[in-house]
Design an enzyme around this catalytic site. Sequence first.
Site, PDB file in Angstrom:
ATOM      1  N   CYS A 226       0.848  -1.202   0.000  1.00  0.00           N
ATOM      2  CA  CYS A 226       0.000   0.000   0.000  1.00  0.00           C
ATOM      3  C   CYS A 226       0.883   1.250   0.000  1.00  0.00           C
ATOM      4  CB  CYS A 226      -0.910  -0.031   1.231  1.00  0.00           C
ATOM      5  SG  CYS A 226      -2.101   1.317   1.294  1.00  0.00           S
ATOM      6  N   CYS A 227       1.913   1.271   0.859  1.00  0.00           N
ATOM      7  CA  CYS A 227       2.841   2.422   0.896  1.00  0.00           C
ATOM      8  C   CYS A 227       3.552   2.597  -0.447  1.00  0.00           C
ATOM      9  CB  CYS A 227       3.880   2.243   2.009  1.00  0.00           C
ATOM     10  SG  CYS A 227       3.258   2.505   3.680  1.00  0.00           S
TER      11      CYS A 227
ATOM     12  N   CYS B 214      -0.914   8.840   6.940  1.00  0.00           N
ATOM     13  CA  CYS B 214      -2.253   8.560   6.409  1.00  0.00           C
ATOM     14  C   CYS B 214      -3.205   8.227   7.571  1.00  0.00           C
ATOM     15  CB  CYS B 214      -2.211   7.372   5.461  1.00  0.00           C
ATOM     16  SG  CYS B 214      -1.094   7.572   4.072  1.00  0.00           S
TER      17      CYS B 214
ATOM     18  N   CYS C 294      -3.420   4.765   9.355  1.00  0.00           N
ATOM     19  CA  CYS C 294      -2.169   4.283   9.949  1.00  0.00           C
ATOM     20  C   CYS C 294      -1.576   5.266  10.962  1.00  0.00           C
ATOM     21  CB  CYS C 294      -1.162   4.011   8.839  1.00  0.00           C
ATOM     22  SG  CYS C 294      -1.748   2.795   7.650  1.00  0.00           S
TER      23      CYS C 294
ATOM     24  N   CYS D 169       7.869   3.626   5.991  1.00  0.00           N
ATOM     25  CA  CYS D 169       7.015   3.371   4.831  1.00  0.00           C
ATOM     26  C   CYS D 169       7.844   3.082   3.598  1.00  0.00           C
ATOM     27  CB  CYS D 169       6.111   4.555   4.562  1.00  0.00           C
ATOM     28  SG  CYS D 169       7.005   6.049   4.162  1.00  0.00           S
TER      29      CYS D 169
HETATM   30  S1  SF4 Z   1       0.631   4.753   5.612  1.00  0.00           S
HETATM   31 FE1  SF4 Z   1      -1.076   3.253   5.589  1.00  0.00          FE
HETATM   32  S2  SF4 Z   1      -2.687   4.075   4.239  1.00  0.00           S
HETATM   33 FE2  SF4 Z   1      -0.760   5.267   3.923  1.00  0.00          FE
HETATM   34  S3  SF4 Z   1       0.158   4.298   2.190  1.00  0.00           S
HETATM   35 FE3  SF4 Z   1       1.083   3.309   3.967  1.00  0.00          FE
HETATM   36  S4  SF4 Z   1      -0.238   1.521   4.461  1.00  0.00           S
HETATM   37 FE4  SF4 Z   1      -1.332   2.805   2.973  1.00  0.00          FE
END
Ligand code: SF4
Length: 170
Positions: A45-46, A130, A133, A158
């Site tokens: 996701c990151c 985000c 998180c 991240c």
């Molecule tokens: S911090 Fe969380 S929501 Fe943001 S990109 Fe990374 S996993 Fe995804």
Amino acid sequence: MLERTRFSSRAPVEVYRAVQQSVVHFVARDGKDAMYRSIELRKACCAIRKLEPLERALAGQKAWITGLRREQSAARAEVPLIDTADVPKNGRTKINPLANWTWGDVWHYISVNHVDYNPLHDEFYSSVGCAPCTRAISLGEDFRAGRWWWEDEAAKECGLHVQQQEKAPA
Ligand code: SF4
């Protein structure tokens, strides 16, 4: 917050967003809460939402400036002022002018120079990322305890500030 940043910034603010198709595909395949299920999915996701847009923003640049501070976490304890580790890979130097600043130094500077800041800091969000998180911290917790709080400390980056060879796959 974006409009507020645009209003208070003396430099132009450019926004880089994730590629929508990548996000739609990721959510359709792994679900909107995938980041809680495994470190691999969180890093995926990151990679889509943070690493790829950053790489686009930095493409062709010789240097970039961050707000990394050594005090923020064990993983950042040895952050250099000038980091040339990625130069052989991408020709880019990372400059960390706040590397040896303390939390007190930051807030002193903000106060004396009337610098705008994210109001979440007033609600005990010492590190803001985000929404899914990030949580507020309690007294005595580390500065970054509210980021990816369900993971081990060692996994808590991240990828934006991890050496190129260690990055999550894009
Ligand atoms: S911090 Fe969380 S929501 Fe943001 S990109 Fe990374 S996993 Fe995804």
